[in-house]
Scaffold this active site. Structure first.
Site, mmCIF file in Angstrom:
data_model
loop_
_atom_site.group_PDB
_atom_site.id
_atom_site.type_symbol
_atom_site.label_atom_id
_atom_site.label_comp_id
_atom_site.label_asym_id
_atom_site.label_seq_id
_atom_site.Cartn_x
_atom_site.Cartn_y
_atom_site.Cartn_z
ATOM 1 C CG ASP A 32 -2.018 -1.016 1.125
ATOM 2 O OD1 ASP A 32 -2.264 -1.689 0.117
ATOM 3 O OD2 ASP A 32 -2.688 -1.051 2.090
ATOM 4 C CB CYS A 71 -2.534 -6.786 -1.609
ATOM 5 S SG CYS A 71 -3.816 -7.278 -0.965
ATOM 6 C CG HIS A 130 -3.092 -11.597 0.771
ATOM 7 N ND1 HIS A 130 -3.256 -10.231 0.470
ATOM 8 C CD2 HIS A 130 -4.197 -12.175 1.164
ATOM 9 C CE1 HIS A 130 -4.723 -10.135 0.789
ATOM 10 N NE2 HIS A 130 -5.075 -11.320 1.223
#
Length: 487
Positions: A32, A71, A130
């Protein structure tokens, strides 16, 4: 002087073209961080001396982009070299994955770390993953496989999903670290199921996304995440100083919740997020110092970028997205335009580049630097940017890039023009929450060379250009491989 300059360039090209010149590779993918979040990109209210050093000693791309505005898709593409929207997995063509996601990368797929591993590199991912574990929703009390180790990494230490999602634990290779078997982890992302099982969103001191229970002995402390990950990176480099290594460092900075370590809390005078940005810079500084101390800096290729744009546009005068419109999840430039810096002292000369560069190009570029031949159908959308980085005059360059919002909507941009097929969805995750009365009609065409803020829709004046970009995007969508042949 001219003949001398030519001979020096020839010598540099010769050195960089031979096997002994293959570098160590350190890829730093921040979380981010926006285009304007460092001094070298105009962020003068934050202190980022180490990122600025990378830019000063390397090539700073002012036209760098994440392949998606959120992401999970970007992380998928940066390992596979494939646009994530080509896949149907949850979190790849819309939104992001949760902590209970199965592995999103097929173990049969050729990835950049797998190619580097086959070439003799020691490979590691430290930080945010992730991309899921297992063939079905994972049980964090058991071995978490397949996972990072099954798609090309020798080692993994990090966060399963995001720092605002459950479970709040570190995983090393296939196992949760510090888990007490007497207090097993229970996890759900289904609200009704969670309520029926008495699960809660509270974990490690605050509310998170998802519901769970147990695993308290393994919970991380938010204020220690950055130091923990940095220490793991330093130790990996030290262990592998005598061999070639590929380290993907994926810090959680500056993803929300913005909780900096005590050494950095309040240091920016702007916000906890800006404090985390300075913490990120210090972490990068420790890695640079480690490379210097071990005499590895000259032969280490470093690529620094971010997985998407910033989620805020202003912090007491600091502009995380710089002059660009939009933010994380959006098709506007602020959603995907990110810092992109490359340093390799032995081979790459410092300069500022106007070329298009994307996180999706990292796989082909690092493989080229390592002297790895990429199979014909592997890394299908990844362009090798190394020749241009080395200054080769005849180097081919990326002339366009497809971009994806947090909702899975696409846009396309070239060096000058950007085409958004449907402006009604350009606001990404915010499109259904807030609509601007002055929003231009759809579709949209913007001349970024004159209008970086994307304020003037020129679709009527330049309909032929819009048609050309629309057809180019359709062609890429229909093509399984967009990487130039032999690149």
């Amino acid at each position: 002087m001219k003949p001398i300059a030519i001979s020096l360039f020839a010598l540099l090209a010769f050195f960089c073209s031979h096997a002994f010149a293959t570098p160590n590779i350190l890829v730093i993918l921040a979380d981010d961080v926006g285009w304007g979040d460092a001094g070298c990109y105009g962020g003068m209210l934050v202190k980022t001396p180490h990122i600025d050093r990378l830019a000063r000693e390397g090539q700073r791309f002012v036209n760098g982009h994440a392949s998606a505005a959120v992401c999970t898709p970007t992380r998928y593409s940066m390992l596979t070299g494939q646009y994530s929207w080509r896949q149907s997995g949850a979190g790849l063509n819309k939104g992001v994955s949760n902590g209970d996601s199965p592995l999103l990368i097929p173990t049969t797929m050729t990835t950049a770390p797998a190619l580097l591993k086959q070439a003799g590199y020691r490979t590691a991912l430290i930080g945010k993953w992730h991309l899921g574990f297992g063939d079905t929703p994972p049980d964090y009390n058991q071995e978490l496989r397949p996972g990072p180790l099954e798609v090309g990494f020798h080692e993994f230490f990090g966060i399963p999903a995001t720092n605002d999602r459950l479970p709040t634990v570190f995983v090393r290779d296939h196992k949760v670290q510090g888990l007490d078997p007497a207090d097993p982890i229970r996890l759900s992302y289904d609200k009704a199921q969670a309520e029926s099982q008495g699960l809660t969103a509270w974990a490690a001191g605050r509310s998170r996304i998802g519901w769970g229970k147990g695993g308290k002995a393994a919970w991380w402390k938010d204020t220690e995440i950055s130091d923990t990950l940095t220490r793991e990176c330093v130790q990996f480099i030290e262990r592998n100083k005598e061999q070639r290594f590929f380290l993907l460092y994926a810090p959680h900075n500056v993803h929300a919740p913005a909780i900096p370590g005590p050494r950095f809390a309040g240091t920016s005078g702007l916000s906890p997020r800006a404090d985390m940005l300075q913490e990120l810079d210090a972490s990068i500084g420790e890695l640079l110092q480690t490379l210097d101390r071990l005499a590895l800096a000259n032969d280490t290729l470093i690529i620094y970028s971010s997985d998407n744009g910033a989620y805020v546009n202003d912090e007491k005068g600091h502009k995380p997205t710089g002059p660009y419109r939009g933010k994380k999840s959006q098709l506007w430039e602020g959603g995907h335009r990110v810092p992109f810096i490359v340093r390799w002292p032995a081979c790459i000369q410092p300069r500022v580049s106007q070329d298009i560069a994307s996180t999706i190009d990292v796989p082909a570029t690092v493989c080229a630097a390592a002297g790895v031949t990429v199979p014909k159908d592997a890394l299908p959308d990844s362009f090798d940017l190394l020749p241009a980085m080395l200054g080769e005059k005849a180097a081919s360059k990326r002339d366009h890039l497809i971009l994806m919002s947090g909702n899975g909507d696409l846009a396309i941009r070239g060096d000058r023009w950007k085409y958004i097929p449907n402006l009604a969805v350009a606001d990404g995750w915010y499109a259904n929450k807030k609509k601007s009365a002055s929003a231009p009609a759809r579709p949209g065409l913007f001349d970024l060379s004159k209008d970086p803020g994307e304020t003037q829709n020129l679709i009527k004046e330049h309909s032929a250009e819009a048609k050309r970009l629309a057809e180019l995007m359709a062609k890429d969508q229909a093509s399984a491989v967009t990487r130039p042949e032999g690149k």
